[in-house]
Design a protein around this motif. Structure first.
Motif, mmCIF file in Angstrom:
data_model
loop_
_atom_site.group_PDB
_atom_site.id
_atom_site.type_symbol
_atom_site.label_atom_id
_atom_site.label_comp_id
_atom_site.label_asym_id
_atom_site.label_seq_id
_atom_site.Cartn_x
_atom_site.Cartn_y
_atom_site.Cartn_z
ATOM 1 N N VAL A 1 -0.864 -11.411 -6.123
ATOM 2 C CA VAL A 1 -0.728 -12.018 -4.792
ATOM 3 C C VAL A 1 -1.048 -11.061 -3.656
ATOM 4 O O VAL A 1 -1.263 -11.487 -2.522
ATOM 5 N N GLY A 2 -1.044 -9.749 -3.920
ATOM 6 C CA GLY A 2 -1.415 -8.792 -2.891
ATOM 7 C C GLY A 2 -0.325 -8.459 -1.901
ATOM 8 O O GLY A 2 -0.599 -7.906 -0.833
ATOM 9 N N SER A 3 0.935 -8.768 -2.228
ATOM 10 C CA SER A 3 2.036 -8.477 -1.318
ATOM 11 C C SER A 3 3.305 -8.218 -2.114
ATOM 12 O O SER A 3 3.388 -8.545 -3.303
ATOM 13 N N ALA A 4 4.285 -7.622 -1.453
ATOM 14 C CA ALA A 4 5.555 -7.299 -2.108
ATOM 15 C C ALA A 4 6.709 -7.699 -1.202
ATOM 16 O O ALA A 4 6.596 -7.638 0.026
ATOM 17 N N ASN A 5 7.840 -8.113 -1.809
ATOM 18 C CA ASN A 5 9.021 -8.378 -0.983
ATOM 19 C C ASN A 5 10.225 -7.550 -1.398
ATOM 20 O O ASN A 5 11.290 -7.684 -0.802
ATOM 21 N N VAL A 6 10.052 -6.675 -2.407
ATOM 22 C CA VAL A 6 11.107 -5.717 -2.756
ATOM 23 C C VAL A 6 10.480 -4.396 -3.179
ATOM 24 O O VAL A 6 9.381 -4.365 -3.747
ATOM 25 N N LEU A 7 11.177 -3.315 -2.887
ATOM 26 C CA LEU A 7 10.838 -1.988 -3.380
ATOM 27 C C LEU A 7 12.068 -1.420 -4.062
ATOM 28 O O LEU A 7 13.166 -1.457 -3.497
ATOM 29 N N ARG A 8 11.887 -0.903 -5.270
ATOM 30 C CA ARG A 8 12.991 -0.252 -5.988
ATOM 31 C C ARG A 8 12.705 1.239 -6.071
ATOM 32 O O ARG A 8 11.625 1.654 -6.464
ATOM 33 N N ARG A 9 13.704 2.030 -5.676
ATOM 34 C CA ARG A 9 13.548 3.487 -5.733
ATOM 35 C C ARG A 9 13.855 3.953 -7.150
ATOM 36 O O ARG A 9 14.964 3.784 -7.656
ATOM 37 N N GLU A 10 12.854 4.529 -7.804
ATOM 38 C CA GLU A 10 12.988 4.972 -9.184
ATOM 39 C C GLU A 10 13.692 6.326 -9.266
ATOM 40 O O GLU A 10 13.917 6.990 -8.252
ATOM 41 N N ALA A 11 14.032 6.731 -10.480
ATOM 42 C CA ALA A 11 14.781 7.980 -10.672
ATOM 43 C C ALA A 11 14.035 9.196 -10.134
ATOM 44 O O ALA A 11 14.648 10.167 -9.678
ATOM 45 N N ALA B 1 7.109 -1.668 -6.530
ATOM 46 C CA ALA B 1 7.046 -2.901 -5.737
ATOM 47 C C ALA B 1 6.976 -4.122 -6.639
ATOM 48 O O ALA B 1 6.339 -4.105 -7.689
ATOM 49 N N GLU B 2 7.652 -5.200 -6.216
ATOM 50 C CA GLU B 2 7.556 -6.480 -6.904
ATOM 51 C C GLU B 2 7.678 -7.586 -5.863
ATOM 52 O O GLU B 2 8.018 -7.320 -4.702
ATOM 53 N N GLY C 1 -0.274 -15.401 4.086
ATOM 54 C CA GLY C 1 0.266 -14.055 4.206
ATOM 55 C C GLY C 1 1.048 -13.650 2.972
ATOM 56 O O GLY C 1 0.854 -14.198 1.877
ATOM 57 N N GLY C 2 1.985 -12.691 3.148
ATOM 58 C CA GLY C 2 2.718 -12.175 2.007
ATOM 59 C C GLY C 2 3.506 -13.217 1.254
ATOM 60 O O GLY C 2 3.377 -13.369 0.033
ATOM 61 N N ALA C 3 4.346 -13.967 1.957
ATOM 62 C CA ALA C 3 5.152 -14.994 1.294
ATOM 63 C C ALA C 3 4.280 -16.145 0.823
ATOM 64 O O ALA C 3 4.453 -16.654 -0.294
ATOM 65 N N GLY C 4 3.337 -16.573 1.646
ATOM 66 C CA GLY C 4 2.488 -17.689 1.279
ATOM 67 C C GLY C 4 1.675 -17.411 0.028
ATOM 68 O O GLY C 4 1.516 -18.287 -0.840
ATOM 69 N N SER C 5 1.155 -16.188 -0.098
ATOM 70 C CA SER C 5 0.383 -15.825 -1.286
ATOM 71 C C SER C 5 1.243 -15.918 -2.540
ATOM 72 O O SER C 5 0.806 -16.440 -3.576
ATOM 73 N N ALA C 6 2.464 -15.419 -2.451
ATOM 74 C CA ALA C 6 3.363 -15.451 -3.604
ATOM 75 C C ALA C 6 3.741 -16.882 -3.969
ATOM 76 O O ALA C 6 3.806 -17.245 -5.153
ATOM 77 N N ARG D 1 0.818 -1.211 0.000
ATOM 78 C CA ARG D 1 0.000 0.000 0.000
ATOM 79 C C ARG D 1 0.852 1.262 0.000
ATOM 80 O O ARG D 1 0.343 2.364 -0.254
ATOM 81 N N LEU D 2 2.133 1.120 0.303
ATOM 82 C CA LEU D 2 3.022 2.282 0.343
ATOM 83 C C LEU D 2 3.794 2.463 -0.959
ATOM 84 O O LEU D 2 4.538 3.420 -1.111
ATOM 85 N N ALA D 3 3.619 1.526 -1.903
ATOM 86 C CA ALA D 3 4.303 1.617 -3.194
ATOM 87 C C ALA D 3 3.548 2.565 -4.122
ATOM 88 O O ALA D 3 2.320 2.663 -4.066
ATOM 89 N N ASP D 4 4.292 3.254 -4.986
ATOM 90 C CA ASP D 4 3.669 4.135 -5.971
ATOM 91 C C ASP D 4 3.211 3.359 -7.198
ATOM 92 O O ASP D 4 2.215 3.709 -7.833
ATOM 93 N N ARG D 5 3.938 2.281 -7.528
ATOM 94 C CA ARG D 5 3.570 1.407 -8.640
ATOM 95 C C ARG D 5 3.864 -0.028 -8.238
ATOM 96 O O ARG D 5 4.762 -0.275 -7.429
ATOM 97 N N CYS D 6 3.132 -0.969 -8.825
ATOM 98 C CA CYS D 6 3.317 -2.380 -8.497
ATOM 99 C C CYS D 6 3.513 -3.201 -9.766
ATOM 100 O O CYS D 6 2.875 -2.935 -10.792
ATOM 101 N N GLY D 7 4.401 -4.192 -9.676
ATOM 102 C CA GLY D 7 4.584 -5.127 -10.763
ATOM 103 C C GLY D 7 3.413 -6.090 -10.842
ATOM 104 O O GLY D 7 2.580 -6.165 -9.924
ATOM 105 N N PRO D 8 3.330 -6.858 -11.930
ATOM 106 C CA PRO D 8 2.171 -7.743 -12.133
ATOM 107 C C PRO D 8 1.994 -8.804 -11.062
ATOM 108 O O PRO D 8 0.863 -9.127 -10.700
ATOM 109 N N THR D 9 3.077 -9.343 -10.543
ATOM 110 C CA THR D 9 2.951 -10.377 -9.511
ATOM 111 C C THR D 9 2.336 -9.811 -8.239
ATOM 112 O O THR D 9 1.541 -10.483 -7.570
ATOM 113 N N VAL D 10 2.682 -8.590 -7.910
ATOM 114 C CA VAL D 10 2.137 -7.953 -6.703
ATOM 115 C C VAL D 10 0.622 -7.831 -6.803
ATOM 116 O O VAL D 10 -0.105 -8.059 -5.833
ATOM 117 N N ASP D 11 0.131 -7.484 -7.976
ATOM 118 C CA ASP D 11 -1.313 -7.343 -8.151
ATOM 119 C C ASP D 11 -2.026 -8.687 -7.986
ATOM 120 O O ASP D 11 -3.160 -8.738 -7.505
#
Length: 270
Positions: free
Chosen positions: A96-106, A112-113, A142-147, A84-94
């Motif tokens: 499974v509903g969770s993220a395990n990495v955040l990349r800071r863009e330019a 999130a992915e 949870g997050g890992a289990g969903s993925a 919920r704190l990510a500005d954009r999400c990769g397809p897997t996040v959408d």
């Protein structure tokens, strides 16, 4: 720094990566990633950051403003909340509903992915436990289990059964998975795993010596693989007991090892 080879300097040009969790003592990303950085001569370091759930948004927003921080690895219990704190999400996040990495863009935004699932399946295959055509069961939505659930279905499991004590969370996950992989997933009303080839603990149970088993072993068929995503301790009570009963076991560290190449691509590490 934890896991950073002796003599590798940290300077004013070193790029930073954080691992966010609560607790944090068990994380293995610094131990695995820092030697990779050193071997590839990448001027970067991974450091653990202990963030309580009530402080998560403050920590994520604060780190978003650190100009030499390129990303974060997310662990228990923040994988769902950080989405919920990510500005954009990769397809897997959408999915499974969770993220395990955040990349800071330019522009300073967070992308999130989630590579937990692909890393888990990669580790399984590497250990000789290809899930294609097999029956799997997983405890923990949870997050890992969903993925992991989504990745197992994508990898071709014939049938996947999922259990979580939080019935609302379980129902929401099964509905998302059923929409994408109809007829191959079901919810369990108790954590008794029967007629499965692969049984997965995707909960934090096992991190502490007194934790109960996430599922009983007496209902598993002989020869079924018992997998755990807990990385520390390496030999959880569940895996020790399963091995004593003659089950092949699969350790949690393989999930992180299976993600290393995905991380290198995602963070553009050469």
């Amino acid at each position: 720094m934890t896991g950073r080879p002796a003599g590798t300097p940290i300077t004013g040009t070193t790029r930073l990566y954080a691992v966010l969790g609560d607790p944090i003592a068990q994380v293995q990303a610094p131990t695995l990633m820092n030697p990779v950085f050193a071997r590839l001569q990448i001027d970067a370091v991974v450091v653990p950051v202990h963030a309580r759930p009530q402080n998560l948004e403050h920590v994520v927003r604060g780190l978003q403003r650190v100009e030499n921080l390129d990303g974060m690895f997310i662990t228990v219990p923040h994988k769902v909340a950080v989405r919920r704190l990510a500005d954009r999400c990769g397809p897997t996040v959408d999915i499974v509903g969770s993220a395990n990495v955040l990349r800071r863009e330019a522009d300073g935004s967070w992308l999130a992915e989630n590579f937990d699932g692909s890393g888990f399946v990669s580790g399984l295959v590497g250990a000789g436990h290809d899930p294609r055509g097999r029956r799997a069961a997983l405890v923990g939505a949870g997050g890992a289990g969903s993925a992991i659930a989504a990745a197992l279905l994508a990898a071709g499991v014939d049938r996947l059964a999922v259990y979580d004590c939080d019935t609302a969370k379980l129902g929401a996950l099964v509905a998302r998975l059923e929409a994408r992989w109809p007829g191959r997933v079901c919810a369990l009303d108790e954590p008794r795993l029967r007629d499965v080839d692969i049984a997965v603990n995707a909960t934090p149970l096992g991190m502490h010596g007194g934790d109960p088993f996430p599922f009983p072993l007496d209902s598993l068929p002989p020869g079924s693989v018992v997998a755990d995503i807990v990385m520390k301790p390496r030999e959880t009570r569940l895996l020790r007991a399963a091995a004593a009963l003659g089950h092949p076991v699969h350790h949690g560290i393989h999930m992180l090892e299976g993600q290393l190449n995905s991380y290198r691509v995602f963070f553009d590490l050469h």
